[in-house]
Design an enzyme around this catalytic site. Sequence first.
Site, PDB file in Angstrom:
ATOM      1  CG  ASP A 279      -6.439  -2.508  -2.089  1.00 17.74           C
ATOM      2  OD1 ASP A 279      -5.347  -2.206  -2.585  1.00 17.74           O
ATOM      3  OD2 ASP A 279      -6.927  -1.937  -1.101  1.00 17.74           O
TER       4      ASP A 279
ATOM      5  CB  SER B 298      -3.828 -12.163 -16.412  1.00 13.19           C
ATOM      6  OG  SER B 298      -4.189 -12.882 -17.585  1.00 13.19           O
TER       7      SER B 298
ATOM      8  CG  ASP C 159     -16.638   4.173   3.813  1.00 15.02           C
ATOM      9  OD1 ASP C 159     -15.838   3.413   4.389  1.00 15.02           O
ATOM     10  OD2 ASP C 159     -17.699   4.555   4.327  1.00 15.02           O
ATOM     11  CG  ASP C 160     -12.432   1.152   4.236  1.00 15.89           C
ATOM     12  OD1 ASP C 160     -11.220   1.370   4.100  1.00 15.89           O
ATOM     13  OD2 ASP C 160     -13.066   1.480   5.251  1.00 15.89           O
TER      14      ASP C 160
ATOM     15  CB  CYS D 201      -0.946  -0.012   1.201  1.00 10.15           C
ATOM     16  SG  CYS D 201      -2.276  -1.220   1.022  1.00 10.15           S
TER      17      CYS D 201
ATOM     18  N   GLY E 235     -11.271 -13.463 -13.142  1.00 12.26           N
ATOM     19  CA  GLY E 235     -10.333 -12.359 -13.044  1.00 12.26           C
ATOM     20  C   GLY E 235      -9.829 -11.924 -14.396  1.00 12.26           C
TER      21      GLY E 235
END
Length: 345
Positions: free
Chosen positions: A69, A142, A51-52, A18, A140
């Site tokens: 993230d 890539s 916010d998250d 992070c 996902g």
Amino acid sequence: MNAPEKIRLTEFSHGGGCGCKIAPAVLSEILAASPISGLPKDLLVGTETADDAAVYRLNDTQALVATTDFFTPIVDDPYDFGRIAATNAISDVYAMGGRPIFALAIVGMPLEKLPVSAIRQILAGGESVCAAAGIPIAGGHSIDTLEPIYGLVALGLVHPDRVKRNSSARAGDALILGKPLGIGILSAALKKGKLSAAGYAEMVKWTTRLNTPGAALGEMADVHAMTDVTGFGLAGHLLEMCRGAKLNAQVKFDALPLIPEALDWVKQGVATGASERNWQGYGHEVDLPAGSADWQRKLLSDPQTSGGLLVACAPSAAPAVLAQFKGEAREIGRFAAGPARLRIT
């Protein structure tokens, strides 16, 4: 036959974890030029208070929590990198009081630099954390990139009436931190080749500790607000809570949980560049005691990868909140009426 050269993932990236977030001041400038209008009424949480996660009401009893993230390596070991990135991504669902239901993988890898075996280990690390959280990776995307990047889109569910925003703290609330500070400092020591084996073990221990108490805290009416501490450091994410609630926060520095080896290194001047960028962005909103040392400031702005939950609750609920963390959390201060600032005592 010579043994293959050991891969050091951090050599491929300019920052890690992070700590490679865009600095708070720069991010604010970017987002200020991108106002969002015409939002649907069922979007319960959007970008208004940093916010998250986003939260969208599905029906009277369910709301979807959606977040993403991803980052570049904070450690050299591929499996550990995958575990840390996945733990960090899922944390945002817990920070909203939700329960994760599934994830999608975000994968960017420099295919000419990294062997397929290392990439497989990164993905396996992420899968192991998702399995521990009781969720599948259901897909996902890539791409071939210059630096290794890994993370998740994490999706969860929460009751619409039990969403824990970062903006709903109340004056008098107790402030509880779920993990010790110092991850960015340890990562800086690692990159300099100074971190001990014990320090590395502590780093991996905390960054792969799922913030599962968040789901239980979501059920508690006396828990008023919640976020997790990540790339902007404790001070940065606490200031977001202050701005959202229009309150100030008072924190006792001596009450902060700290990783012992991180404390040793920061006193010797070891810190990330992101810590300095963080402070430049919000240091004018933090009141420090006269004579505070530079290392104290660096701890407050230290970027935490997969950091702890930051919980605002009624003082009477503090023992029950602390119990959810099984002795690992600490009460560090209080919210009070007043301008949105952070005061360290």
